[in-house]
Write a protein that holds these residues in place. Structure first.
Motif, PDB file in Angstrom:
ATOM      1  N   LEU B  24      43.461  34.481  56.590  1.00 37.91           N
ATOM      2  CA  LEU B  24      42.604  33.684  56.041  1.00 37.91           C
ATOM      3  C   LEU B  24      42.331  32.377  55.393  1.00 37.91           C
ATOM      4  CD1 LEU B  24      43.133  37.243  53.537  1.00 37.91           C
ATOM      5  CD2 LEU B  24      41.199  36.775  55.571  1.00 37.91           C
ATOM      6  N   HIS B  25      43.965  31.759  55.649  1.00 38.83           N
ATOM      7  CA  HIS B  25      42.754  30.210  55.106  1.00 38.83           C
ATOM      8  C   HIS B  25      42.478  29.432  56.311  1.00 38.83           C
ATOM      9  CE1 HIS B  25      44.816  26.526  53.654  1.00 38.83           C
ATOM     10  NE2 HIS B  25      45.580  26.779  52.644  1.00 38.83           N
ATOM     11  N   ALA B  26      40.957  29.026  55.207  1.00 37.17           N
ATOM     12  CA  ALA B  26      40.193  28.295  55.925  1.00 37.17           C
ATOM     13  C   ALA B  26      40.439  27.023  56.511  1.00 37.17           C
ATOM     14  CB  ALA B  26      39.609  28.553  54.574  1.00 37.17           C
ATOM     15  N   PRO B  27      40.504  26.369  57.934  1.00 44.80           N
ATOM     16  CA  PRO B  27      41.026  25.877  57.665  1.00 44.80           C
ATOM     17  C   PRO B  27      40.358  24.222  57.735  1.00 44.80           C
ATOM     18  CG  PRO B  27      39.878  26.088  59.732  1.00 44.80           C
ATOM     19  CD  PRO B  27      39.928  27.670  58.990  1.00 44.80           C
ATOM     20  N   ASP B  28      39.094  24.390  57.184  1.00 46.37           N
ATOM     21  CA  ASP B  28      38.548  22.940  56.865  1.00 46.37           C
ATOM     22  C   ASP B  28      38.746  22.437  55.903  1.00 46.37           C
ATOM     23  OD1 ASP B  28      34.550  24.721  57.479  1.00 46.37           O
ATOM     24  OD2 ASP B  28      36.900  25.287  56.503  1.00 46.37           O
ATOM     25  N   VAL B  29      39.076  23.617  54.672  1.00 46.58           N
ATOM     26  CA  VAL B  29      38.530  23.352  53.390  1.00 46.58           C
ATOM     27  C   VAL B  29      39.471  22.091  52.753  1.00 46.58           C
ATOM     28  CG1 VAL B  29      39.650  25.788  52.613  1.00 46.58           C
ATOM     29  CG2 VAL B  29      41.010  24.256  52.633  1.00 46.58           C
ATOM     30  N   ALA B  30      38.923  21.200  52.020  1.00 48.71           N
ATOM     31  CA  ALA B  30      39.464  20.065  51.632  1.00 48.71           C
ATOM     32  C   ALA B  30      40.514  19.825  51.307  1.00 48.71           C
ATOM     33  CB  ALA B  30      38.067  18.993  50.919  1.00 48.71           C
ATOM     34  N   LEU B  31      41.914  18.833  51.284  1.00 54.22           N
ATOM     35  CA  LEU B  31      43.261  18.290  51.587  1.00 54.22           C
ATOM     36  C   LEU B  31      42.903  18.417  49.677  1.00 54.22           C
ATOM     37  CD1 LEU B  31      44.482  16.449  54.283  1.00 54.22           C
ATOM     38  CD2 LEU B  31      45.109  19.002  53.591  1.00 54.22           C
ATOM     39  N   LEU B 186      39.235  33.304  33.384  1.00 55.73           N
ATOM     40  CA  LEU B 186      40.306  34.022  32.228  1.00 55.73           C
ATOM     41  C   LEU B 186      41.563  32.261  33.079  1.00 55.73           C
ATOM     42  CD1 LEU B 186      40.586  37.162  32.293  1.00 55.73           C
ATOM     43  CD2 LEU B 186      39.278  36.189  30.530  1.00 55.73           C
ATOM     44  N   GLU B 187      42.109  32.822  34.250  1.00 54.83           N
ATOM     45  CA  GLU B 187      42.965  31.496  34.915  1.00 54.83           C
ATOM     46  C   GLU B 187      42.025  30.496  35.086  1.00 54.83           C
ATOM     47  OE1 GLU B 187      45.824  32.000  35.019  1.00 54.83           O
ATOM     48  OE2 GLU B 187      45.439  33.886  34.133  1.00 54.83           O
ATOM     49  N   GLY B 188      41.021  29.954  34.706  1.00 50.86           N
ATOM     50  CA  GLY B 188      40.582  28.824  34.529  1.00 50.86           C
ATOM     51  C   GLY B 188      40.302  27.940  35.526  1.00 50.86           C
ATOM     52  N   LEU B 189      40.813  28.269  36.954  1.00 49.31           N
ATOM     53  CA  LEU B 189      40.244  27.955  38.124  1.00 49.31           C
ATOM     54  C   LEU B 189      38.840  26.997  38.204  1.00 49.31           C
ATOM     55  CD1 LEU B 189      42.900  28.737  38.621  1.00 49.31           C
ATOM     56  CD2 LEU B 189      42.450  29.650  41.164  1.00 49.31           C
ATOM     57  N   SER B 190      38.557  25.872  39.308  1.00 53.27           N
ATOM     58  CA  SER B 190      37.226  25.904  39.442  1.00 53.27           C
ATOM     59  C   SER B 190      36.716  26.695  40.580  1.00 53.27           C
ATOM     60  CB  SER B 190      37.523  23.983  40.199  1.00 53.27           C
ATOM     61  OG  SER B 190      37.885  24.139  41.044  1.00 53.27           O
ATOM     62  N   THR B 191      35.507  26.374  40.881  1.00 54.00           N
ATOM     63  CA  THR B 191      34.382  26.885  41.524  1.00 54.00           C
ATOM     64  C   THR B 191      35.685  26.962  43.114  1.00 54.00           C
ATOM     65  OG1 THR B 191      33.061  26.705  40.371  1.00 54.00           O
ATOM     66  CG2 THR B 191      32.616  27.108  42.211  1.00 54.00           C
ATOM     67  N   ASP B 192      36.290  25.850  43.712  1.00 56.96           N
ATOM     68  CA  ASP B 192      36.371  25.400  44.819  1.00 56.96           C
ATOM     69  C   ASP B 192      37.708  26.395  44.799  1.00 56.96           C
ATOM     70  OD1 ASP B 192      34.213  23.634  45.736  1.00 56.96           O
ATOM     71  OD2 ASP B 192      35.029  22.213  45.641  1.00 56.96           O
ATOM     72  N   GLU B 193      37.962  25.829  44.253  1.00 56.22           N
ATOM     73  CA  GLU B 193      39.284  26.633  43.874  1.00 56.22           C
ATOM     74  C   GLU B 193      39.621  28.460  43.991  1.00 56.22           C
ATOM     75  OE1 GLU B 193      42.234  23.392  41.686  1.00 56.22           O
ATOM     76  OE2 GLU B 193      41.090  24.974  40.506  1.00 56.22           O
ATOM     77  N   THR B 194      38.938  28.535  43.820  1.00 57.92           N
ATOM     78  CA  THR B 194      38.878  30.381  43.474  1.00 57.92           C
ATOM     79  C   THR B 194      38.170  30.312  44.892  1.00 57.92           C
ATOM     80  OG1 THR B 194      37.999  30.201  41.730  1.00 57.92           O
ATOM     81  CG2 THR B 194      37.761  32.217  42.397  1.00 57.92           C
ATOM     82  N   SER B 201      32.539  31.534  50.303  1.00 61.94           N
ATOM     83  CA  SER B 201      32.006  30.359  50.049  1.00 61.94           C
ATOM     84  C   SER B 201      32.242  30.499  48.469  1.00 61.94           C
ATOM     85  CB  SER B 201      30.573  30.458  50.552  1.00 61.94           C
ATOM     86  OG  SER B 201      29.825  31.017  50.203  1.00 61.94           O
ATOM     87  N   VAL B 202      31.973  28.823  48.145  1.00 62.63           N
ATOM     88  CA  VAL B 202      31.790  28.322  47.277  1.00 62.63           C
ATOM     89  C   VAL B 202      30.448  28.929  46.585  1.00 62.63           C
ATOM     90  CG1 VAL B 202      30.794  26.183  44.918  1.00 62.63           C
ATOM     91  CG2 VAL B 202      33.000  26.175  47.613  1.00 62.63           C
ATOM     92  N   ALA B 203      29.555  29.216  46.994  1.00 63.14           N
ATOM     93  CA  ALA B 203      28.158  29.667  46.939  1.00 63.14           C
ATOM     94  C   ALA B 203      28.560  30.786  46.497  1.00 63.14           C
ATOM     95  CB  ALA B 203      26.394  30.232  47.570  1.00 63.14           C
ATOM     96  N   ASN B 204      29.160  31.680  46.892  1.00 58.98           N
ATOM     97  CA  ASN B 204      29.790  33.317  46.846  1.00 58.98           C
ATOM     98  C   ASN B 204      30.487  33.758  45.913  1.00 58.98           C
ATOM     99  OD1 ASN B 204      31.267  35.764  47.421  1.00 58.98           O
ATOM    100  ND2 ASN B 204      30.038  35.954  48.750  1.00 58.98           N
ATOM    101  N   VAL B 205      31.091  32.783  45.656  1.00 61.56           N
ATOM    102  CA  VAL B 205      31.543  32.418  44.390  1.00 61.56           C
ATOM    103  C   VAL B 205      30.482  32.670  42.938  1.00 61.56           C
ATOM    104  CG1 VAL B 205      33.638  31.113  43.147  1.00 61.56           C
ATOM    105  CG2 VAL B 205      34.192  31.911  44.559  1.00 61.56           C
ATOM    106  N   LYS B 206      29.771  31.624  43.155  1.00 56.27           N
ATOM    107  CA  LYS B 206      28.788  31.535  42.079  1.00 56.27           C
ATOM    108  C   LYS B 206      28.358  32.950  41.866  1.00 56.27           C
ATOM    109  CE  LYS B 206      27.996  26.309  41.564  1.00 56.27           C
ATOM    110  NZ  LYS B 206      27.172  25.547  41.170  1.00 56.27           N
TER     111      LYS B 206
END
Lengths: 81, 238
Positions: B24-31, B186-194, B201-206
């Motif tokens: 499930l680990h997206a290969p293209d996520v930013a380092l 509650l855990e305070g992760l950013s949208t990208d981290e979540t 996707s980030v849009a999906n998180v939002k």
């Protein structure tokens, strides 16, 4: 939600409340809120909901759980309880 | 509670969960820029340093436990998930590529572990593809409760009953919304981290977060509107 564009604005409310909506979107929402008591209630209570859960005390890791974790992964003797 | 037999059981699950995590680990996520401190900890974990295991547990177990508890709503099962998470993480630490922070990676393993348990319990009700990115705009919760209960006295929001109501509402959030809500709010992760943890996707998180907020507002409105109604009646009688 009596006005025709209430539903349309609904999708942008989180961005608006978080201060992440574009200026034009903010202006549109504020114009709408000035004229729509239902949406004002939704925005007020949505803000309050966010305030409440952000101030909710979070569950702590029980000390016994932490002790068992440390014991297990540092290969010491784990307590039975 | 945590016996050798259990460790063996967890070990058998570890390969499955780790494979799922890698897949499930997206290969293209930013380092993610890894701090020297974290890099040092990872090197020590790879070297099998027991004190590094303890340090990692001390840093991250509380957050992993909270996520697990919010997902399964059972303290004993949450503890099991925490155990499995660290067991799997330590076994797989050589494969950790640092694409995300260590904490984000641990949340990801914990989330997958919790999801697997939920699937076992409710196979008919939990999506096989929990990372489904279907049109989340559809079914956006339309507000039905339109009474403005913000006028209640502040003390009415601070009672144990009100907190219990809020806890219950969070526990009843639909699972896909709950995961985003817990990580983001509650855990305070950013949208990208979540998005990285959940492999969406980030849009999906939002969208999911927005839906979760509206869902909670609607759910709380029932309780607080009733409270306001009772207060109004009491005022009318005095």
């Amino acid at each position: 939600m009596a006005h025709t564009n209430c539903e349309h604005l609904l999708a942008d409310l989180s961005d608006y409340i978080d201060g992440e909506a574009a200026d034009a979107v903010c202006a549109e929402i504020e114009r709408h809120l000035a004229d729509c008591a239902d949406c004002r209630a939704v925005v007020d209570t949505l803000r309050k909901t966010i305030y409440l859960y952000r101030n909710l005390p979070q569950p702590a890791l029980p000390e016994a759980t932490r002790t068992r974790l440390l014991a297990a992964f540092t290969f010491d003797t784990a307590p039975d309880t | 509670m945590f016996t050798a037999a259990r460790i063996a059981h967890y070990a058998s699950l570890a390969a499955i969960i780790w494979r799922m995590t890698i897949e499930l680990h997206a290969p293209d996520v930013a380092l993610t820029a890894m701090s020297g401190d974290e890099g040092d900890l990872i090197q020590r974990l790879r070297a099998g340093d027991k004190s590094a295991c303890a340090e990692c547990i001390d840093r991250h177990s509380a957050g992993v436990y909270r996520l697990a508890l919010r997902m399964v709503n059972d303290p004993h099962e949450a503890e099991d998930i925490v155990q499995e998470t660290f067991l799997n993480a330590f076994k797989a630490i050589d494969s950790f590529e640092g694409r995300a922070g260590l904490g984000t990676w641990l949340y990801r393993i914990a989330y997958n572990t919790a999801l697997m348990r939920l699937r076992k319990k409710q196979p008919l009700y939990v999506s096989i593809d929990a990372t489904s990115t279907g049109n989340e705009e559809e079914g956006l919760t339309t507000p039905l409760q339109l009474f403005d209960w913000c006028c209640l006295p502040e003390e009415d929001f601070q009672t144990s009953e009100a907190r219990t109501e809020l806890e219950r509402a969070i526990a009843e959030l639909p699972e896909t919304l709950r995961a985003v809500f817990v990580l983001r709010e509650l855990e305070g992760l950013s949208t990208d981290e979540t998005a990285q943890v959940l492999n969406v996707s980030v849009a999906n998180v939002k969208v999911r977060l927005h839906r979760a907020r509206l869902w909670l507002r609607e759910r709380l409105a029932g309780y607080f509107t009733e409270l306001a109604s009772q207060a109004t009646e009491q005022t009318a009688h005095t």
